[in-house]
Enzyme design. Structure first.
Site, mmCIF file in Angstrom:
data_model
loop_
_atom_site.group_PDB
_atom_site.id
_atom_site.type_symbol
_atom_site.label_atom_id
_atom_site.label_comp_id
_atom_site.label_asym_id
_atom_site.label_seq_id
_atom_site.Cartn_x
_atom_site.Cartn_y
_atom_site.Cartn_z
ATOM 1 N N ASN B 239 -41.425 -41.614 35.089
ATOM 2 C CA ASN B 239 -39.968 -41.621 35.237
ATOM 3 C C ASN B 239 -39.579 -41.663 36.726
ATOM 4 O OD1 ASN B 239 -40.301 -39.039 36.270
ATOM 5 N ND2 ASN B 239 -39.675 -38.005 34.389
ATOM 6 N N GLN B 284 -39.254 -57.471 23.746
ATOM 7 C CA GLN B 284 -39.015 -56.992 25.105
ATOM 8 C C GLN B 284 -37.798 -56.078 25.122
ATOM 9 O OE1 GLN B 284 -40.412 -56.284 28.376
ATOM 10 N NE2 GLN B 284 -41.376 -57.928 27.259
ATOM 11 N N HIS B 287 -37.842 -52.197 24.402
ATOM 12 C CA HIS B 287 -38.381 -51.197 25.344
ATOM 13 C C HIS B 287 -37.284 -50.268 25.846
ATOM 14 C CE1 HIS B 287 -42.605 -51.956 25.764
ATOM 15 N NE2 HIS B 287 -42.408 -53.250 25.909
ATOM 16 N N GLU B 352 -41.999 -61.309 34.749
ATOM 17 C CA GLU B 352 -43.158 -60.488 34.424
ATOM 18 C C GLU B 352 -43.964 -61.150 33.291
ATOM 19 O OE1 GLU B 352 -42.011 -56.837 32.617
ATOM 20 O OE2 GLU B 352 -43.978 -55.895 32.870
ATOM 21 N N HIS B 353 -43.275 -61.443 32.168
ATOM 22 C CA HIS B 353 -43.904 -62.112 31.029
ATOM 23 C C HIS B 353 -43.276 -63.488 30.866
ATOM 24 C CE1 HIS B 353 -43.936 -57.733 29.965
ATOM 25 N NE2 HIS B 353 -45.188 -57.994 29.673
ATOM 26 N N ASP B 386 -49.909 -57.823 25.043
ATOM 27 C CA ASP B 386 -49.641 -56.432 25.415
ATOM 28 C C ASP B 386 -50.747 -55.486 24.949
ATOM 29 O OD1 ASP B 386 -47.282 -56.864 26.676
ATOM 30 O OD2 ASP B 386 -46.006 -56.180 25.032
ATOM 31 N N HIS B 445 -62.939 -54.576 76.152
ATOM 32 C CA HIS B 445 -63.380 -55.508 75.112
ATOM 33 C C HIS B 445 -64.256 -56.604 75.724
ATOM 34 C CE1 HIS B 445 -60.235 -53.640 72.684
ATOM 35 N NE2 HIS B 445 -60.590 -54.361 71.633
#
Lengths: 456, 456
Positions: B239, B284, B287, B352-353, B386, B445
């Site tokens: 969360n 989707q 969710h 995302e998908h 998924d 160096h």
């Protein structure tokens, strides 16, 4: 004027070793509230007013009196002119370094950055498509920390990855301006350009450049303005304002790690000429006062010889003051019980640079789990790796090598999973998905899988 | 009670399309100052007081009246007992999904996660050593968002990478406690454990577990306590408190991306049964209310048929209210001029998908540059991916697929550059490094490289 550098001497057999060592390693980058506020305001302003805000901040901080963005643009012709103007020795060195860095990153891409897929017994295709980012921004600091080698190390992996456009931003402050530590008020239409940086842009394949720096440059790259295109990721080192700005725009764009002070850890078995080790400790210390150089060695007499070389060589170094401050404030020469113990302590530190200065480096390498880069054998000075061996010199600092990696081609690529479930595959996978989805109370997920079951 | 879901209808031929579409996509996760303050205090307190603070916060937020950390530990026996207690169908589904996820990630490791090296003509060795992280922490949300599949997707890649210890934290709040949205004050020595999550820990290879959640769990994993070991990286969803805590400990440990709301984009050419597409949009949307489902299709009549299926199917869904809120608030059905234009819009979104619900998915796949996962063909419902196709379901959200990748084996590995310069190589590289180091004003160096030149 100090001209004595005496890194802290420690021994792992001492009862107080753990506490003393921990205190020596401690470093913390506390967020500075004043910087955060200034940066938040600049980001919001550039997001709102675009080019106009960029011009205004560039005037205020860098003293550049440009009235149009076109005056701040660097062209391919500028890059080429800079390259052509270099003495042959510098031009050849830059080109040779770029060629080696490029061929290493090409090998890296081949080893770990190509698309792949396979089909399972049901004919279902599974894999990953690896694609370059469309457009990236590379921040190049101006002034004293202007390192053309850093530009090579950022731009070449992006170029090898196949990034479409590489946008460089580099401040070119006018002398006396705020950005150069002056009082400001000076103004000129042309600031101090670093010819080596522009030449490096030429050999590295930079697409476009802008003489803009600070938080305003990061904002322009993240949000885009009428002139400066929005990028997908911003990499490259910068001061506290640049770092704060990058942290804030993360999520809108990708960023690389925010680097802490540079560190070197040398594991020595006593077979390397001690002056080589002393100079390698210097080459880290000369970066800045907060840089950390640590030697771990099971041979106390050898540590004495390294200290003697430090004493002998320090007065010959142009940056002796910085080196002494770094070694006195953060350096350590640690006597260990064995090379094995030295390796174990190295794993606890997870150093950015790890030199295994030993006649049998391949004996110790397998014991070393965490490091940005491992330099094997006495001939592998960190400085050879920094400039031209091929691997990237942008490395995880402050113990983050426990979980992160050198900058590489993979930082300029991203992956997309590929899934093509065959009709036969859907019959096998469907019931599994239905059971799990129902267990999670996600009935639309279950139903979508169920719909693909063949009705027999 | 709403029982109507009407995603916004848009057409790319409309003059206002760009503005309307941009407004629909807009989502911003503003930092909540109150949450930030609470989280900063908890992190500091756990860092200072360790187990004592963890016990106190777990009592306060989760209502768990444990007086010793041992009461909060989950053992291998707990995991096995949970697995054995499942109905055979769930047990088999969990195992089958885990097996497929494992074999995909093993292929991924082989394709892109192995060490490599080569020697150049001078005998100089260059390469990268790829090693697993020592120890990682996986956050598993408790309560309604407790998804055993997420645990599989986080723990299995870590296990395949070869991570030594995988520590799971999962809150098990008592009913009525603050964490469950209650007033608090309840107390019990045992909270509500999700048997499927514990069983998933068994099949995924989790090493140890603790029934601790929130910012206090993230703090314990980042800093370590007497009981909970400090880890190198923390992954897994949570969360707003968990997300804020992860952001704050980043740098001390690695973290995965902070996820925004989940999204699906369906490119349809009109050949898939419209009820399949409607259900995929639902899967989707179910969710949460902020999830986003978008259909892009060049066939207006087909879009009408999908809307008709939405109307028909919505009343049958247990989560109809959430689905309707998501589709009405953030969904869109977009009529495009062509599939090519649909692909171009998809690239702008970087979803995302991404479902390519077409009879010729391989025609469109090469046009798709940015997506977390690409689901090819009508049989590849997102829900199959998924749960059990194999690829990871932890994917970049909110357009971050432009620059980031699915969670994978590579997230649980890190790379160390390997450089062993031969004596002959040092003679070639030395002069290059000297020239470049002097150009940057770094004389130590240069000198370190010069010392390795053979004195002839």
């Amino acid at each position: 004027m100090t001209s004595k550098a005496a890194p802290l001497r420690l021994s792992t057999t001492s009862a107080s070793f753990d506490a003393e060592f921990k205190a020596r390693l401690h470093w913390s980058a506390d967020a500075d509230a004043a910087i955060e506020k200034v940066v938040a305001d600049i980001l919001a302003d550039v997001q709102k007013r675009g080019d106009e805000a960029v011009l205004e901040y560039t005037r205020r901080f860098d003293g550049l009196g440009a009235t149009a963005m076109s005056e701040l643009e660097l062209t391919q012709a500028d890059f080429k002119e800079a390259f052509d103007s270099l003495p042959a020795e510098q031009r050849d060195a830059l080109q040779a370094a770029a060629d080696r860095v490029r061929s290493y990153h090409e090998a890296q891409k081949k080893a770990s950055g190509e698309s792949w897929s396979y089909r399972d017994a049901d004919g279902t295709l599974l894999g990953q498509k690896v694609t370059p980012l469309d457009r990236v921004g590379i921040y190049v600091p101006g002034g004293k920390a202007a390192y053309p080698s850093s530009l090579l190390m950022n731009a070449i992996p992006a170029h090898v990855a196949g990034v479409g456009e590489i946008i460089m931003v580099v401040p070119t402050p006018v002398k006396g301006s705020v950005a150069t530590g002056g009082a400001g008020g000076q103004s000129s239409t042309k600031g101090e350009r670093n010819v080596l940086v522009l030449a490096a842009a030429y050999v590295a394949g930079v697409t476009r450049g802008f003489t803009v720096g600070g938080a305003q440059a990061v904002a322009a790259l993240a949000y885009g303005t009428a002139t400066i295109p929005a990028v997908d990721k911003i990499t490259g080192p910068g001061n506290a304002y640049v770092a704060a700005a990058k942290r804030r725009v993360f999520g809108t764009v990708g960023i690389d790690m925010i680097a802490g002070p540079s560190e070197i850890l040398v594991l020595a078995d006593g077979t390397t000429p001690p002056e080589w080790v002393a100079m390698d400790l210097f080459s880290q210390a000369e970066h800045d006062e907060l840089a950390q150089s640590i030697l771990l060695c099971p041979d106390a007499a050898y540590i004495d010889r390294v200290q003697a070389e430090i004493d002998r060589l320090l007065p010959t170094m142009p940056r002796a003051e910085i080196i002494a401050a770094s070694l006195n404030g953060r350096g350590a020469l640690i006597h260990t019980k064995s090379m094995e113990e030295a390796c174990e302590i190295s794993n606890r530190i997870a150093p950015e640079h790890l030199e295994v200065s030993s006649s049998e480096p391949s004996r110790w390498e397998p014991l070393l789990r965490h490091a940005g880069a491992i330099f094997l054998g006495a001939f592998t000075s960190e400085s050879l790796g920094d400039y031209c061996a091929g691997p990237n010199h942008v490395l995880p600092t402050s113990g983050t090598a426990r979980f992160s990696s050198p900058l590489g081609v993979y930082d300029f690529q991203k992956r997309s999973s590929l899934i093509e479930v065959s009709e036969a595959g859907a019959q096998v996978l469907g019931p599994i998905a239905v059971t799990l989805a129902e267990g999670e109370g996600l009935q639309a997920h279950a139903e979508a899988a169920r719909m693909r079951l063949r009705k027999i």
